[in-house]
Every structure is written in structure tokens, then in C-alpha cells.
Design a protein around this motif. Structure first.
Motif, PDB file in Angstrom:
ATOM      1  N   VAL A  74       1.329  -7.259  15.976  1.00 26.60           N
ATOM      2  CA  VAL A  74       2.587  -6.535  15.841  1.00 26.60           C
ATOM      3  C   VAL A  74       2.758  -6.040  14.399  1.00 26.60           C
ATOM      4  CG1 VAL A  74       5.097  -6.708  16.091  1.00 26.60           C
ATOM      5  CG2 VAL A  74       3.593  -7.956  17.663  1.00 26.60           C
ATOM      6  N   ARG A  75       2.532  -6.942  13.465  1.00 26.21           N
ATOM      7  CA  ARG A  75       2.738  -6.576  12.063  1.00 26.21           C
ATOM      8  C   ARG A  75       1.745  -5.523  11.583  1.00 26.21           C
ATOM      9  NH1 ARG A  75       5.948  -5.140   8.098  1.00 26.21           N
ATOM     10  NH2 ARG A  75       5.069  -5.488   6.023  1.00 26.21           N
ATOM     11  N   ARG A  76       0.473  -5.707  11.927  1.00 27.95           N
ATOM     12  CA  ARG A  76      -0.520  -4.727  11.442  1.00 27.95           C
ATOM     13  C   ARG A  76      -0.173  -3.341  11.966  1.00 27.95           C
ATOM     14  NH1 ARG A  76      -5.415  -6.552   9.364  1.00 27.95           N
ATOM     15  NH2 ARG A  76      -5.616  -4.405   8.663  1.00 27.95           N
ATOM     16  N   ASN A  77       0.267  -3.259  13.210  1.00 29.06           N
ATOM     17  CA  ASN A  77       0.685  -1.959  13.739  1.00 29.06           C
ATOM     18  C   ASN A  77       1.869  -1.406  12.949  1.00 29.06           C
ATOM     19  OD1 ASN A  77      -1.287  -2.018  15.661  1.00 29.06           O
ATOM     20  ND2 ASN A  77       0.094  -2.088  17.439  1.00 29.06           N
ATOM     21  N   ALA A  78       2.794  -2.319  12.609  1.00 28.90           N
ATOM     22  CA  ALA A  78       3.998  -1.869  11.901  1.00 28.90           C
ATOM     23  C   ALA A  78       3.689  -1.420  10.471  1.00 28.90           C
ATOM     24  CB  ALA A  78       5.047  -2.985  11.878  1.00 28.90           C
ATOM     25  N   THR A  79       2.538  -1.796   9.939  1.00 27.42           N
ATOM     26  CA  THR A  79       2.212  -1.384   8.567  1.00 27.42           C
ATOM     27  C   THR A  79       1.569   0.004   8.525  1.00 27.42           C
ATOM     28  OG1 THR A  79      -0.007  -2.388   8.589  1.00 27.42           O
ATOM     29  CG2 THR A  79       1.811  -3.779   7.801  1.00 27.42           C
ATOM     30  N   VAL A  80       1.164   0.513   9.689  1.00 30.65           N
ATOM     31  CA  VAL A  80       0.379   1.753   9.673  1.00 30.65           C
ATOM     32  C   VAL A  80       1.171   2.933   9.086  1.00 30.65           C
ATOM     33  CG1 VAL A  80      -0.806   3.474  11.093  1.00 30.65           C
ATOM     34  CG2 VAL A  80      -1.132   1.027  11.559  1.00 30.65           C
ATOM     35  N   GLN A  81       2.381   3.138   9.599  1.00 29.93           N
ATOM     36  CA  GLN A  81       3.156   4.284   9.113  1.00 29.93           C
ATOM     37  C   GLN A  81       3.550   4.135   7.636  1.00 29.93           C
ATOM     38  OE1 GLN A  81       3.439   7.156  10.873  1.00 29.93           O
ATOM     39  NE2 GLN A  81       4.276   7.992   8.960  1.00 29.93           N
ATOM     40  N   PRO A  82       4.069   2.960   7.222  1.00 23.87           N
ATOM     41  CA  PRO A  82       4.366   2.806   5.791  1.00 23.87           C
ATOM     42  C   PRO A  82       3.130   3.030   4.908  1.00 23.87           C
ATOM     43  CG  PRO A  82       5.353   0.998   7.027  1.00 23.87           C
ATOM     44  CD  PRO A  82       4.524   1.780   7.999  1.00 23.87           C
ATOM     45  N   MET A  83       1.960   2.595   5.394  1.00 23.65           N
ATOM     46  CA  MET A  83       0.749   2.775   4.600  1.00 23.65           C
ATOM     47  C   MET A  83       0.355   4.248   4.508  1.00 23.65           C
ATOM     48  SD  MET A  83      -2.808   0.690   5.069  1.00 23.65           S
ATOM     49  CE  MET A  83      -1.975  -0.823   5.457  1.00 23.65           C
ATOM     50  N   ARG A  84       0.543   4.943   5.623  1.00 22.41           N
ATOM     51  CA  ARG A  84       0.249   6.381   5.651  1.00 22.41           C
ATOM     52  C   ARG A  84       1.143   7.097   4.629  1.00 22.41           C
ATOM     53  NH1 ARG A  84       1.220  11.181   8.637  1.00 22.41           N
ATOM     54  NH2 ARG A  84      -0.620  12.024   9.684  1.00 22.41           N
ATOM     55  N   ASP A  85       2.435   6.759   4.666  1.00 22.60           N
ATOM     56  CA  ASP A  85       3.383   7.383   3.732  1.00 22.60           C
ATOM     57  C   ASP A  85       3.029   7.042   2.284  1.00 22.60           C
ATOM     58  OD1 ASP A  85       4.675   8.291   5.970  1.00 22.60           O
ATOM     59  OD2 ASP A  85       6.297   6.797   5.888  1.00 22.60           O
ATOM     60  N   LEU A  86       2.742   5.779   2.058  1.00 22.22           N
ATOM     61  CA  LEU A  86       2.449   5.325   0.692  1.00 22.22           C
ATOM     62  C   LEU A  86       1.214   6.023   0.136  1.00 22.22           C
ATOM     63  CD1 LEU A  86       2.921   3.186  -1.628  1.00 22.22           C
ATOM     64  CD2 LEU A  86       1.338   1.699  -0.375  1.00 22.22           C
ATOM     65  N   LEU A  87       0.111   5.961   0.891  1.00 22.73           N
ATOM     66  CA  LEU A  87      -1.140   6.562   0.402  1.00 22.73           C
ATOM     67  C   LEU A  87      -0.975   8.065   0.246  1.00 22.73           C
ATOM     68  CD1 LEU A  87      -3.686   4.508   2.550  1.00 22.73           C
ATOM     69  CD2 LEU A  87      -3.228   4.246   0.099  1.00 22.73           C
ATOM     70  N   GLY A  88      -0.192   8.652   1.128  1.00 28.87           N
ATOM     71  CA  GLY A  88       0.036  10.098   1.070  1.00 28.87           C
ATOM     72  C   GLY A  88       0.728  10.512  -0.229  1.00 28.87           C
ATOM     73  N   ARG A  89       1.540   9.618  -0.762  1.00 30.97           N
ATOM     74  CA  ARG A  89       2.258   9.936  -2.015  1.00 30.97           C
ATOM     75  C   ARG A  89       1.425   9.667  -3.249  1.00 30.97           C
ATOM     76  NH1 ARG A  89       6.560   7.252   0.624  1.00 30.97           N
ATOM     77  NH2 ARG A  89       6.037   5.344  -0.476  1.00 30.97           N
ATOM     78  N   MET A  90       0.276   8.993  -3.069  1.00 30.85           N
ATOM     79  CA  MET A  90      -0.443   8.501  -4.239  1.00 30.85           C
ATOM     80  C   MET A  90      -1.400   9.513  -4.853  1.00 30.85           C
ATOM     81  SD  MET A  90      -1.087   4.568  -3.182  1.00 30.85           S
ATOM     82  CE  MET A  90      -0.014   3.292  -3.874  1.00 30.85           C
ATOM     83  N   ASN A  91      -1.551  10.649  -4.211  1.00 27.17           N
ATOM     84  CA  ASN A  91      -2.373  11.722  -4.775  1.00 27.17           C
ATOM     85  C   ASN A  91      -3.804  11.266  -5.051  1.00 27.17           C
ATOM     86  OD1 ASN A  91      -3.014  14.236  -5.788  1.00 27.17           O
ATOM     87  ND2 ASN A  91      -2.154  13.844  -7.836  1.00 27.17           N
ATOM     88  N   ILE A  92      -4.432  10.732  -4.010  1.00 29.22           N
ATOM     89  CA  ILE A  92      -5.829  10.331  -4.136  1.00 29.22           C
ATOM     90  C   ILE A  92      -6.691  11.544  -3.815  1.00 29.22           C
ATOM     91  CG2 ILE A  92      -7.585   8.687  -3.372  1.00 29.22           C
ATOM     92  CD1 ILE A  92      -5.299   6.835  -2.532  1.00 29.22           C
ATOM     93  N   THR A  93      -6.918  12.370  -4.838  1.00 28.79           N
ATOM     94  CA  THR A  93      -7.626  13.631  -4.610  1.00 28.79           C
ATOM     95  C   THR A  93      -9.040  13.354  -4.086  1.00 28.79           C
ATOM     96  OG1 THR A  93      -7.909  13.563  -6.996  1.00 28.79           O
ATOM     97  CG2 THR A  93      -6.421  15.229  -6.155  1.00 28.79           C
ATOM     98  N   GLY A  94      -9.456  14.153  -3.133  1.00 31.72           N
ATOM     99  CA  GLY A  94     -10.799  13.983  -2.582  1.00 31.72           C
ATOM    100  C   GLY A  94     -10.806  13.126  -1.334  1.00 31.72           C
ATOM    101  N   LEU A  95      -9.651  12.575  -0.956  1.00 31.69           N
ATOM    102  CA  LEU A  95      -9.576  11.816   0.295  1.00 31.69           C
ATOM    103  C   LEU A  95      -8.319  12.242   1.045  1.00 31.69           C
ATOM    104  CD1 LEU A  95     -10.821   9.443   2.028  1.00 31.69           C
ATOM    105  CD2 LEU A  95      -9.139   7.972   0.919  1.00 31.69           C
TER     106      LEU A  95
END
Ligand SMILES: *[C@@H]1O[C@H](CO)[C@@H](O)[C@H](O)[C@H]1NC(C)=O
Ligand SMILES: *[C@@H]1O[C@H](CO)[C@@H](O)[C@H](O)[C@H]1NC(C)=O
Ligand SMILES: *[C@@H]1O[C@H](CO)[C@@H](O)[C@H](O)[C@H]1NC(C)=O
Ligand SMILES: *[C@@H]1O[C@H](CO)[C@@H](O)[C@H](O)[C@H]1NC(C)=O
Ligand SMILES: *[C@@H]1O[C@H](CO)[C@@H](O)[C@H](O)[C@H]1NC(C)=O
Ligand SMILES: *[C@@H]1O[C@H](CO)[C@@H](O)[C@H](O)[C@H]1NC(C)=O
Ligand SMILES: *[C@@H]1O[C@H](CO)[C@@H](O)[C@H](O)[C@H]1NC(C)=O
Ligand SMILES: *[C@@H]1O[C@H](CO)[C@@H](O)[C@H](O)[C@H]1NC(C)=O
Ligand SMILES: *[C@@H]1O[C@H](CO)[C@@H](O)[C@H](O)[C@H]1NC(C)=O
Ligand SMILES: *[C@@H]1O[C@H](CO)[C@@H](O)[C@H](O)[C@H]1NC(C)=O
Ligand SMILES: *[C@@H]1O[C@H](CO)[C@@H](O)[C@H](O)[C@H]1NC(C)=O
Ligand SMILES: *[C@@H]1O[C@H](CO)[C@@H](O)[C@H](O)[C@H]1NC(C)=O
Length: 658
Positions: A74-95
Motif C-alpha cells: 500500500v505504502r510503496r504504491n502511495a509513494t509513486v505519485q509524490p516521487m514522480r512530482d518530486l523528481l520532476g521538480r529536481m531538474n535532472i537533465t538527461g533523464l
């Protein structure tokens, strides 16, 4: 020094107080009965019940519990969207991180598995840890703006705490996973709220509410005695830890009298928890028998989760259902059909993990008081100390669920009692232990180090006091190479002198960047040492009162450390945190590591070199001096109050400083 002032103040209060009987507060507590107050209306007193038909048993540590396995999905599923949002804001160019998450979201275990660990160190550690957690929490205003890290908490699977760090973790989960911002912005003028984290009154005085002290100090002491005697009268051994945990809770649990009926196991039944909306809270404590000393290589480490108490160590290697701890177990099952519930008070769990602070309470023993109630409290302390001896004042006496369990390896197997102490007493002051268990497969650990390692006897002679020097993770690394490792693996770290000489204790450092260097799965560790960014947060471990200004300044300083001044110290810092989070996952999925990550790793990873020459004095300077916070009233905080330290060192001699 403040400690002494508050001691004097409480002495005055005690002497002035009359001897009228203190009010019984159970009635009041019953009125505000809550979902979490599982042991209401019995308060702090454990209860005997018929054992449930599914008999509680001790399980082997070979696998995770079914409870955790089910919850993780349950928890791992619930982390997917927050992780997507977080990484999306981090400007990891090339990925393309959105694409990456989308590609793997049907298999959450391919995605990063994040743990956060908050070290011990009294209120300093609670507050320094709180600043990091606040920076990681998407509920913090503006924390999802450019340069910030809000959402990391929502993306994390585990959150561990020990001693002062257990106050932070325990307080959040005892209050429905409230946010640091909510705690800080609570309306302290209202009558029925605002008692959380009001550290202006020391533990000797009890909290204020709405500007008026909730109970006068005498009523407060009376309540403490009342609560603990209730447990004792029910036939349980009590120690100073019971008093300490109860006293702490007045500041950590937002309920009448610090919620005496709140149990740690009831967290497992809260909606916000079962829905996977928070990381799994884990509290760490050490096993220590009376008269023994422990070091990292020979301690048995115990962990509390909302479901269980137990140890993965090769000695005990078992877990007991927390809700029924207190029951007389033998060879893995209850000895009779009677079970005990309500023993696992949330306050007793926090008190056990921080039992080194029992020393603070015992200083009240010598205080001259004419108050019958305060002297009832003193009598209680005295009687406990004469039973167990001053050297064992840090002990928490639990009923041993592991009696007759794993007889061959479990040295406690013959005993009815299981004596637990402060989780930092074996020198591992960051609660990494539960996060490096191979069954948990944690990829990255954010290790918040608020330890006070620089002391008068520090390797770096003449240093400013109360800063970390890395010894805590050195101890965890050493243990991972010892007979106690039992499958755990920790990245290599250098010696303490190198921490000073290479500045690794002064800035974020990544350990274990190269996964191919390790034989078994090893997490990458993002080490976050307490350092001055905008405020000197190196207050004494034994400073027991903070005004709100200083409290907030320490939190703000840690927030700036976590975000590296909202990325003003390094524009790539958010991307680098993202790279640390993704590193093991990229390996697992065979994804190329983007350039920016390689740049990050060459900047933040320990490169394997050492410089073990004797370091010079460590006197860190502000990293963001233009934003420096001045808190003049806190100026005395950095003295290591000699009397307080004398009390403390009586207990910590031979251990790393918390
Ligand atoms: C934990 O798991 C056991 C066995 O599967 C189950 O009986 C129990 O209800 C679970 N506990 C909680 C709090 O979910
Ligand atoms: C993202 O990072 C690149 C360099 O890696 C930089 O040129 C660009 O301005 C950054 N974008 C944002 C929105 O910060
Ligand atoms: C987790 O997500 C996966 C993939 O979307 C899904 O198959 C699974 O049922 C989910 N598990 C839970 C417990 O929600
Ligand atoms: C959030 O950002 C806005 C706009 O920059 C600013 O006005 C506000 O003060 C910030 N709030 C906090 C709590 O920092
Ligand atoms: C936690 O939430 C429950 C259910 O919403 C509520 O009854 C209880 O008062 C809350 N407890 C605290 C300490 O906020
Ligand atoms: C504390 O409890 C009061 C009353 O239940 C509630 O209004 C307040 O929001 C709580 N404070 C926090 C920080 O949870
Ligand atoms: C209390 O401690 C004694 C040893 O001092 C032990 O024999 C006894 O079983 C303990 N009682 C409980 C209820 O744990
Ligand atoms: C249990 O208590 C007894 C008596 O106080 C003590 O000698 C013994 O060491 C304790 N056992 C453990 C495992 O701590
Ligand atoms: C642990 O090791 C220390 C140092 O060698 C020793 O003094 C102590 O007795 C040991 N404790 C246990 C429980 O084996
Ligand atoms: C851990 O210890 C237990 C109990 O001694 C043992 O059965 C198990 O094989 C050990 N695990 C590893 C990976 O060494
Ligand atoms: C304690 O204080 C009282 C007066 O408040 C005094 O009479 C008494 O002698 C003192 N006792 C000790 C042991 O100092
Ligand atoms: C462990 O010891 C207890 C007595 O202390 C005994 O009753 C039990 O049978 C032993 N268990 C095993 C597996 O030997």
C-alpha cells in the motif's frame, strides 16, 4: 545553564506549593477519549484481558512480518505519485523522470525505496531533525517551489528515530502524522490546543496552555506519580524511565495529560497509517542488562514498529506483537490464556529510546522541598534508585517476550525481564539499524546526524562543542563487519580524523555511491551532519528548555542545511538529491546514469581517500551569513553547563556522546 535556572525555578515552585491532594485526572482524560487512546479509560495502567483466539506469538526474524509486507504494498504504491512530482521538480537533465516512473510504476519495487533516520541528541536533535523533515514535507508552505525538497517525506517508505530523534518521530505519529509546520503554527493562545513542543517550560514544570500552565507543577508531579503507581499497583516493575516518558509526553502528545492511554501499537489502526499516507515509524532502543556496558559490536538492538517489538540480531532474532507486549510469554507463546494490553504506552516507547535522560529527573532527588506531593515524586525516584542502583538509572524494565525463545543464542532467554536503554548507548546514534536490514531493501538513507561529538575530549582538540564528527556512522560501519552483522551491509566510511580533515562532518556527504563495490545490497547513505547555516544549532544535549525563537531558529537552520539554502549554495543540489534517490533504482533497471548525476557524485560522494592526521580544532562558520538568525536570549545555550554535564557523564562515560 538554563537547565540550572529552571531547576531553581521549579525548586521555588515546589517549596511554595501546598500539600493539598492533587486532582485525579482520569475523568478529564475519559472525556477526550480518542481513537488513538487505545488504553482508555485505564490511562497508563496495563490491563489483563483474555488472549485473542489468534494467539499472539513470537515470530522469527527471517522474513518481514506479514503486517509490514502487506502495508508496504500500500505504502510503496502511495509513494509513486509524490516521487514522480518530486523528481520532476529536481531538474535532472538527461533523464525523463516522468517517463522513468511511468515505465516502472506497475512494479513499485523497481522504484527507489527511501529511508530517513533521525539521530539522538535531546531537544537539539529533535529540532534539527524537525527542520530536515519540514524541508522534506510537501505540506510545508512553499516547499515545492524551485530549489526545494518538499515531497521527499511523502516519497519515503521508512522514518526511524532514536532518543531525541524518537521524540520527533514519536510526536509526529502520536499526533496523526501532523506536520512540523502545523506544530509550529498552532495557536498557543487558544485554551484547548497549543501544548505541543512548548519547550519554554522545562520538563520540571509541565507545559503551559493558552498562556496558563495546564496544571501547576505540583499537580503535574502528582499526576506523574499517580500514573506510574497505577502501573506498579497492577503488578509491573517500574523504573525512572516510566516517569521520564510520562513527563516527556506532556510536550509531545497533544492530549490531556500527555495522553497516558496512547499506545504505540494503536498507530497500526489509524486510517492515515493503514492507507499508507505516512512512512513506517521505527523507534530504536538497545538491550542492556543491569551492570553491563555495551558497544556497537555486542549490543542487541531492539526496534519498535506499530506492530512489533523485536530484534534482527543473531542473538534474539525474533519479534513480539507490540499490542500484547507485557504478556508473560514463554518459548514463543503466552504462558496462560491471559494477555496484557496497554503496556506499550507511546510515552514508554519514547522514554525507553531516550532513557539516558533519566539522569535529568534524578537531579530532582536532592532538591529540598516542603511539598508533600513533590516529595512523593522524590520518594518514588529514591526507592527505584535504591533498588536498581544509580548506575542503572537508565534502565527501562519491559516484560521479556523472548523468555525461553532462541535459548542457545538469546542471553536474556532465562529472564522474566527485558531491560532496554537509550538507543544511542552503543555509540550508533543514528537509527540506521532497522534501515540496513536486508529484508527491507532500502536504496537510500537520509541520515540526519545531530550528535554532540565534539566535546572537551574530542579528537579535534579545542573544537566548538556539540557538533557531529561522523563517529556514529563509523560505529554502524564497524558493526556491519562484526559477528553481529547478520546479513546487514553498510557502505565504507573513513576514520573520524578524516571526517574532520576532509570536511565530511560539515557538509552533506554521500557514502556507498558505487554499488558494484559491495557484495550484498547496500544502501547509499546521504549523510546530513548538523552544521551552522543560519544559526548555531549546537546547543547542549541537556538543555531542557528553549524559547520559541530559539526552537524555530534551530529548525530553520536545519531546513537550510537540507535544502543547502534553497539551492543557493549549489544550484544542482536538488538534482543531486534526486540522483542519490535514483542511483540504486537506475542500477536495478539497467538505466544509464545521466551526466548530471555523475557530476553530483564526484562532488558529494566520499571518494575513498583518507587523511588520518590529527585534525585541528573544528570551529565551523556560517555558510549563509547574510541570512544569519540572531537569538540573543539563547546565547547561554552553548555552554555545556558543568553540573548538568557531570550528571550526564556519570551515565555516558565510555559511550559516544549523544
Ligand atoms: C498483523 O497481522 C496479523 C496476522 O496476519 C493479523 O492477525 C493482525 O490483525 C495484523 N495486525 C494489524 C494491526 O493489522
Ligand atoms: C536545469 O539545469 C540546467 C543545467 O543542468 C540549467 O541549464 C537549467 O537552467 C535548469 N533549469 C531550471 C528550471 O532550473
Ligand atoms: C499497487 O499497484 C499495483 C500496480 O498498479 C497494483 O497491481 C496493486 O494491486 C497495488 N497494490 C495495492 C495494495 O494497492
Ligand atoms: C511563500 O512564497 C511566497 C512567494 O514567494 C512568499 O510571499 C511567502 O512569504 C512564502 N511563505 C513562506 C511561509 O515562506
Ligand atoms: C487523530 O485522529 C483521530 C481520528 O480522526 C481523532 O479522533 C484524534 O483526536 C486525533 N488525535 C490527535 C492527537 O490529533
Ligand atoms: C491539538 O489538538 C487540538 C484539539 O484537539 C487541535 O485543535 C489542534 O489542531 C491539535 N494540534 C496539532 C498540532 O495537531
Ligand atoms: C520484576 O522484576 C523481577 C526481578 O527484579 C522479576 O523477577 C519479575 O518477574 C519482574 N516482574 C515483572 C512483572 O516483570
Ligand atoms: C532482571 O532483573 C534481575 C534483578 O534485577 C537482574 O539481575 C537481571 O540482570 C535482569 N535481567 C536482564 C535480562 O536484564
Ligand atoms: C561489550 O564489550 C565491552 C568492551 O569490550 C565490554 O566491556 C562489555 O562487557 C561487553 N558487553 C557485553 C554485553 O558483552
Ligand atoms: C542471522 O541470525 C540467525 C539466527 O542466529 C541465523 O539463523 C541467520 O542465518 C542469520 N542470517 C544471516 C544472513 O547470517
Ligand atoms: C529544607 O528547607 C527547610 C525550609 O524551607 C529547612 O527548614 C530545612 O532545614 C531544609 N532541609 C535540608 C535538609 O536542607
Ligand atoms: C528454552 O528454555 C525454556 C526454559 O528456560 C524451556 O522450557 C524450553 O523448552 C527451551 N526451548 C528449547 C527449544 O529448548
Amino acid at each position: 545553564m538554563k537547565f540550572l535556572a529552571s531547576l531553581a525555578a521549579s525548586t521555588a515552585l515546589l517549596s511554595a506549593a501546598s500539600a493539598t491532594p492533587y486532582p485525579h485526572r482520569e475523568e478529564v482524560a475519559a472525556l477526550v477519549r480518542r481513537a488513538f487512546a487505545a488504553n482508555a479509560p485505564h490511562g497508563y495502567t496495563p490491563q489483563t484481558v483474555s488472549c485473542p483466539s489468534a494467539t499472539p506469538t513470537i515470530r522469527s526474524a527471517a522474513r518481514l512480518s506479514d503486517n509490514e509486507t502487506a502495508w508496504l504494498e500500500v505504502r510503496r504504491n502511495a509513494t509513486v505519485q509524490p516521487m514522480r512530482d518530486l523528481l520532476g521538480r529536481m531538474n535532472i537533465t538527461g533523464l525523463d523522470t516522468n517517463q522513468y516512473i511511468d515505465n516502472h510504476q506497475n512494479n513499485a519495487s523497481a522504484l527507489p525505496n527511501i529511508g530517513i533516520a533521525a539521530s539522538g541528541g535531546g531537544y537539539r536533535a529533535m529540532l534539527n531533525g524537525a527542520g530536515v523533515i519540514q524541508a522534506f514535507d510537501s505540506r510545508t508552505p512553499n516547499s515545492t517551489a524551485a530549489g526545494q525538497l518538499g515531497g521527499l517525506l511523502q516519497a519515503a517508505t521508512y522514518l526511524s528515530g532514536l532518543s531525541g530523534g524518537s521524540w520527533l518521530v514519536g510526536s509526529l505519529v502520536s499526533n496523526n502524522f501532523t506536520s512540523i509546520s502545523d506544530i509550529l503554527s498552532q495557536d498557543t493562545s487558544a485554551d484547548d490546543s497549543g501544548s505541543l513542543w512548548q519547550l519554554g517550560n522545562s520538563i520540571f514544570e509541565g507545559p503551559d496552555t493558552g498562556g496558563i500552565q495546564l496544571v501547576d507543577s505540583v499537580g503535574y508531579y502528582g499526576d506523574l506519580v499517580d500514573q506510574v503507581h497505577g502501573k506498579e499497583d497492577a503488578g509491573f516493575n517500574t523504573t525512572i524511565t516510566d516517569y521520564w516518558g510520562r513527563a516527556l509526553s506532556y510536550q509531545l502528545i497533544n492530549a490531556t495529560d500527555g495522553g497516558p492511554a496512547y499506545t504505540f501499537s494503536s498507530i497500526a489502526q489509524q486510517d492515515w497509517f493503514t492507507s499508507g499516507s505516512s512512512p513506517l515509524p521505527l523507534i530504536v532502543s538497545d538491550g542492556r542488562s543491569p551492570g553491563q556496558t555495551i558497544i556497537s559490536d555486542n549490543s542487541t538492538i531492539y526496534v519498535f514498529s506499530p506492530w512489533e517489538l523485536g530484534s534482527d540480531d543473531p542473538t534474539v532474532y525474533g519479534f513480539a506483537p507490540l499490542q500484547y507486549v507485557g504478556t508473560n510469554f514463554s518459548s514463543g507463546s503466552p504462558s496462560t490464556d491471559q494477555c496484557i494490553v496497554g503496556f506499550d504506552s507511546a510515552s514508554y516507547v519514547m522514554g525507553t529510546s531516550s532513557s539516558l535522560f533519566n539522569a535529568i529527573l534524578t537531579t530532582l532527588q536532592g532538591v529540598n522541598t516542603t511539598s508533600a506531593l513533590a516529595s512523593a515524586f522524590q520518594d518514588a525516584l529514591e526507592s527505584i534508585l535504591s533498588d536498581i542502583g544509580q548506575d542503572n538509572e537508565d534502565i527501562a524494565d519491559w516484560v521479556n517476550p523472548f523468555r525461553g525463545y532462541n535459548n542457545a543464542t538469546n542471553v536474556n532467554a532465562p529472564y522474566n525481564n527485558l531491560t532496554l536503554v537509550d538507543g544511542g548507548e552503543d555509540g550508533q546514534n543514528i537509527p540506521l539499524y532497522p534501515l540496513i536490514q536486508p529484508n527491507r531493501n532500502v536504496d537510500v538513507i537520509f541520515a540526519i546526524d545531530s550528535s554532540a561529538d565534539t566535546t572537551e575530549t574530542s579528537p579535534a582538540n579545542g573544537s566548538a562543542l556539540n557538533w557531529p564528527d561522523g563517529v556514529s556512522i563509523v560505529r554502524t560501519y564497524e558493526r556491519s563487519l562484526s559477528d553481529m552483522a547478520n546479513g546487514t551491509s553498510f557502505p565504507a566510511v573513513p576514520d573520524i580524523n578524516s571526517f574532520f580533515n576532509l570536511g565530511l562532518n560539515n557538509r552533506p556527504t554521500f557514502f556507498g555511491c558505487n554499488a558494484s563495490n559491495t557484495t550484498s545490497p547496500t544502501p547509499l547513505v546521504v549523510y546530513l551532519p548538523n552544521a551552522p547555516y543560519v544559526y548555531y544549532g549546537n546547543t547542549s544535549t541537556y538543555q531542557m528548555s528553549y524559547n520559541d525563537t530559539e526552537r524555530n531558529a534551530i529548525i530553520l537552520n536545519a531546513y537550510n542545511g537540507a535544502t543547502q539554502g534553497n539551492a543557493s549554495l549549489d544550484a544542482n543540489w536538488p538534482a543531486c538529491v534526486g540522483c542519490a534517490i535514483l542511483s540504486r533504482s537506475l542500477d536495478r533497471t539497467g538505466t544509464d546514469v545521466p551526466d548530471i548525476c555523475n557530476q553530483c557524485f564526484s562532488r558529494y560522494c566520499w571518494d575513498g581517500t583518507t587523511n588520518s592526521t590529527a585534525p585541528g580544532p573544528y570551529v565551523p562558520e556560517f555558510k549563509i551569513s547574510d541570512a544569519m538568525v540572531k537569538v540573543t536570549s539563547g546565547a547561554s545555550a552553548r555552554f555545556s553547563g558543568s553540573v548538568v554535564m557531570a550528571v550526564a557523564t556519570a551515565v555516558v562515560v565510555g559511550f559516544a556522546m549523544l
